[in-house]
Design a protein around this motif. Sequence first.
Motif, mmCIF file in Angstrom:
data_model
loop_
_atom_site.group_PDB
_atom_site.id
_atom_site.type_symbol
_atom_site.label_atom_id
_atom_site.label_comp_id
_atom_site.label_asym_id
_atom_site.label_seq_id
_atom_site.Cartn_x
_atom_site.Cartn_y
_atom_site.Cartn_z
ATOM 1 N N MET A 224 0.838 -1.195 0.000
ATOM 2 C CA MET A 224 0.000 0.000 0.000
ATOM 3 C C MET A 224 0.874 1.246 0.000
ATOM 4 O O MET A 224 1.848 1.312 0.758
ATOM 5 C CB MET A 224 -0.907 0.030 1.230
ATOM 6 C CG MET A 224 -2.090 -0.895 1.166
ATOM 7 S SD MET A 224 -3.241 -0.594 2.532
ATOM 8 C CE MET A 224 -2.586 -1.705 3.770
ATOM 9 N N VAL A 225 0.532 2.197 -0.829
ATOM 10 C CA VAL A 225 1.194 3.497 -0.821
ATOM 11 C C VAL A 225 0.514 4.354 0.234
ATOM 12 O O VAL A 225 -0.711 4.493 0.245
ATOM 13 C CB VAL A 225 1.094 4.178 -2.199
ATOM 14 C CG1 VAL A 225 1.751 5.555 -2.164
ATOM 15 C CG2 VAL A 225 1.747 3.306 -3.267
ATOM 16 N N ILE A 226 1.288 4.924 1.141
ATOM 17 C CA ILE A 226 0.714 5.750 2.208
ATOM 18 C C ILE A 226 1.199 7.188 2.062
ATOM 19 O O ILE A 226 2.313 7.453 1.622
ATOM 20 C CB ILE A 226 1.069 5.204 3.598
ATOM 21 C CG1 ILE A 226 2.591 5.181 3.782
ATOM 22 C CG2 ILE A 226 0.490 3.815 3.791
ATOM 23 C CD1 ILE A 226 3.024 5.139 5.201
ATOM 24 N N GLY A 227 0.333 8.102 2.418
ATOM 25 C CA GLY A 227 0.690 9.515 2.373
ATOM 26 C C GLY A 227 0.303 10.211 1.089
ATOM 27 O O GLY A 227 0.365 11.434 1.010
ATOM 28 N N ALA A 228 -0.099 9.449 0.068
ATOM 29 C CA ALA A 228 -0.541 10.073 -1.178
ATOM 30 C C ALA A 228 -1.959 10.604 -1.033
ATOM 31 O O ALA A 228 -2.343 11.579 -1.685
ATOM 32 C CB ALA A 228 -0.475 9.065 -2.326
ATOM 33 N N TYR A 254 4.169 -1.290 3.461
ATOM 34 C CA TYR A 254 3.745 0.105 3.444
ATOM 35 C C TYR A 254 4.848 0.941 2.803
ATOM 36 O O TYR A 254 6.005 0.886 3.227
ATOM 37 C CB TYR A 254 3.474 0.603 4.865
ATOM 38 C CG TYR A 254 2.568 -0.322 5.648
ATOM 39 C CD1 TYR A 254 1.190 -0.252 5.517
ATOM 40 C CD2 TYR A 254 3.099 -1.302 6.494
ATOM 41 C CE1 TYR A 254 0.353 -1.112 6.217
ATOM 42 C CE2 TYR A 254 2.279 -2.166 7.195
ATOM 43 C CZ TYR A 254 0.903 -2.071 7.056
ATOM 44 O OH TYR A 254 0.086 -2.934 7.746
ATOM 45 N N SER A 255 4.486 1.694 1.793
ATOM 46 C CA SER A 255 5.469 2.488 1.053
ATOM 47 C C SER A 255 5.096 3.962 1.139
ATOM 48 O O SER A 255 4.064 4.382 0.616
ATOM 49 C CB SER A 255 5.510 2.029 -0.410
ATOM 50 O OG SER A 255 6.385 2.837 -1.164
ATOM 51 N N GLY A 256 5.930 4.749 1.827
ATOM 52 C CA GLY A 256 5.679 6.180 1.914
ATOM 53 C C GLY A 256 5.735 6.824 0.537
ATOM 54 O O GLY A 256 6.678 6.578 -0.218
ATOM 55 N N TYR A 257 4.747 7.624 0.223
ATOM 56 C CA TYR A 257 4.675 8.226 -1.110
ATOM 57 C C TYR A 257 5.810 9.216 -1.339
ATOM 58 O O TYR A 257 6.055 10.110 -0.531
ATOM 59 C CB TYR A 257 3.330 8.932 -1.301
ATOM 60 C CG TYR A 257 3.246 9.700 -2.603
ATOM 61 C CD1 TYR A 257 3.230 9.024 -3.822
ATOM 62 C CD2 TYR A 257 3.220 11.094 -2.622
ATOM 63 C CE1 TYR A 257 3.181 9.719 -5.030
ATOM 64 C CE2 TYR A 257 3.163 11.798 -3.817
ATOM 65 C CZ TYR A 257 3.152 11.101 -5.013
ATOM 66 O OH TYR A 257 3.110 11.785 -6.207
ATOM 67 N N VAL A 273 8.864 12.768 2.371
ATOM 68 C CA VAL A 273 8.345 11.396 2.356
ATOM 69 C C VAL A 273 8.009 11.001 3.800
ATOM 70 O O VAL A 273 8.824 11.222 4.702
ATOM 71 C CB VAL A 273 9.384 10.425 1.769
ATOM 72 C CG1 VAL A 273 8.854 9.000 1.787
ATOM 73 C CG2 VAL A 273 9.755 10.853 0.356
ATOM 74 N N PRO A 274 6.825 10.423 4.063
ATOM 75 C CA PRO A 274 6.431 10.103 5.446
ATOM 76 C C PRO A 274 7.153 8.871 5.992
ATOM 77 O O PRO A 274 6.548 7.825 6.264
ATOM 78 C CB PRO A 274 4.919 9.871 5.317
ATOM 79 C CG PRO A 274 4.727 9.383 3.927
ATOM 80 C CD PRO A 274 5.751 10.120 3.094
ATOM 81 N N MET A 275 8.451 9.001 6.184
ATOM 82 C CA MET A 275 9.265 7.856 6.600
ATOM 83 C C MET A 275 8.955 7.414 8.025
ATOM 84 O O MET A 275 8.908 6.212 8.313
ATOM 85 C CB MET A 275 10.750 8.198 6.453
ATOM 86 C CG MET A 275 11.171 8.471 5.016
ATOM 87 S SD MET A 275 12.901 8.935 4.870
ATOM 88 C CE MET A 275 13.696 7.401 5.341
ATOM 89 N N ILE A 276 8.740 8.376 8.940
ATOM 90 C CA ILE A 276 8.433 8.013 10.316
ATOM 91 C C ILE A 276 7.093 7.298 10.376
ATOM 92 O O ILE A 276 6.935 6.282 11.054
ATOM 93 C CB ILE A 276 8.418 9.263 11.214
ATOM 94 C CG1 ILE A 276 9.815 9.882 11.280
ATOM 95 C CG2 ILE A 276 7.940 8.899 12.622
ATOM 96 C CD1 ILE A 276 10.840 8.994 11.922
ATOM 97 N N ARG A 277 6.114 7.829 9.666
ATOM 98 C CA ARG A 277 4.793 7.192 9.654
ATOM 99 C C ARG A 277 4.883 5.781 9.083
ATOM 100 O O ARG A 277 4.258 4.854 9.602
ATOM 101 C CB ARG A 277 3.824 8.033 8.834
ATOM 102 C CG ARG A 277 2.390 7.513 8.881
ATOM 103 C CD ARG A 277 1.480 8.280 7.956
ATOM 104 N NE ARG A 277 0.108 7.811 8.050
ATOM 105 C CZ ARG A 277 -0.843 8.098 7.179
ATOM 106 N NH1 ARG A 277 -0.568 8.864 6.116
ATOM 107 N NH2 ARG A 277 -2.068 7.637 7.342
#
Length: 418
Positions: A224-228, A254-257, A273-277
Motif C-alpha cells: 500500500m502506498v501511504i501519504g498520497a 507500506y510504502s511512503g509516497y 516522504v512520510p518515513m516516520i509514519r
Amino acid sequence: MNDRVTQKLEILAGAAKYDVSCSSGQGNRENKNKGLGDSKANGICHSFTEDGRCVALLKILLTNHCIFDCAYCVSRKSNDVKRAAFTVDEVVDLTISFYRRNYIEGLFLSSGIFYSPDYTMERLVKIVKKLRKEQNFNGYIHLKAIPGASEELIKEAGLYADRLSVNVEMPTEQSLKLLAPDKNHQDVIKPMEYLKNEIAGHKEETKLNKRAPVFAPAGQSTQMVIGATKESDLEILGMADYFYQQMKLKRVYYSGYVPISYDGRLPAIGTPVPMIRENRLYQADWLVRYYGFHVNELVGFDQPNLELDIDPKLSWALRNLHQFPLDINIADIELINRVPGIGFLGAKKIVAARKFKTLKPEDLKQMGIVYNRAKYFLSVSNPFSAHKDYTAIQIKERIQNLQNSKYKSDFSPQLTLF
C-alpha cells in the motif's frame, strides 16, 4: 552484457525501486537433478534475512511501459521517462548470469502493464517457467501477479514462483478511483481470493500426496502506498488486518509516497516522504501479527493515527498504565509481550528462566531486555517497584531522553520559519 541490455537494466532496475514488497520467503524448494541454487525456509530478501544474513535479489521490471495513468506511479503512461522492455530470454540470461557470479540469490520480477494484463502476465509466466524447466533454477522467485489477468495464468505462475503478490496500491477503493480511475479495486481482490484458495488447496493435497506440486510455498503479499491520500492509520491498518484475516497474506508492505508529480490530487513535489509514519505502521503491523494486539488497541476513532514521536507499543502502555506494574515472575507471557522493551523472544526467555530462579534486573539485562525502557512497567521487589508512581507524561519524557533519532526534527509539530 551488451550495452543495450545494460541500458535496459539501468532503467528497469531504477523503476523497480518503488516496489518495496521485495521480501523474504518461507518456502522450501529443494535442488533437484544437480540444478542451480535452492530456496531455504529461512528466506531471501533484498537486504537482510531474519537470521541476519545479507542477501540480494535481482529486482527489476519486465517493462516500465504501461497502459494505465496512475497519478502516484513513476511508470504512468503520461510521465516523460525513458522506456524499456526486456525480452523473456534477456531476463532469464540476466538471472542465471548474476547468480553464477554470486551477485544474487534469487529474482524479484514485476512489470508495468503493456497491451493487456493477460499479455503481460503471460510473459512473466514464460520467464519463471523457463528458469525452472529449462535452466533448472531452484533459487527464490518473487513474482507479481497482474490484476485482471486470467486465473489460468495466475495458477501457472504459482506453480513456478515461491511468492506471488498483487499490489492493492491504495489503502481504500475511493483513493484508487481518485488517483487511478482506469483501475478496478475488485481486480486486486479477486486474484487474492483465488490465490488464497489455491494455496490452501495445495497444502491439503501435499498432506495426502508428498509428490504433489508445490504452489506459491512462500504465500502471497501486497503493498500500500501511504501519504498520497488522506487515509488515517486506522483505515490503513484495518485494511491490512482484513488482508491477514480474510486473504491469509504473509505480509502487507507500506510504502511512503515519494512526490513525483505536479498533480493537485497529490502532495506537492518537495513534500517530505512520510518515513516516520511508514516505520510506525510497520511496528504496529508487527504488534498485530506477533504480539497479540488488535488494531483497535493501537488506533481508534478517538485516536485514528499512530503517534510519531514514540512507537505504538509504548503508546499503548502509556494509555493503559492501570495494567502495570507487571510482576515479571508470575505474569502471563501474553502480558509480558506487551511490556515496552521486551520482544517476543525476550518474553519466551523470561518464562523459561523464571522456572529456575526469581528474576532480577541484572537477569533481564543479560537476556537482552531493554531494561531502561521496561523498568517503568515492572514490579516484583526493589528496585522494580521504585518506578511505579511515575505518570504517563513523566515516563514518556524519561524514555524519550534516552533516544537520539536522526528523524527527531520530524516529530515536532512546530513549523520552521526558514
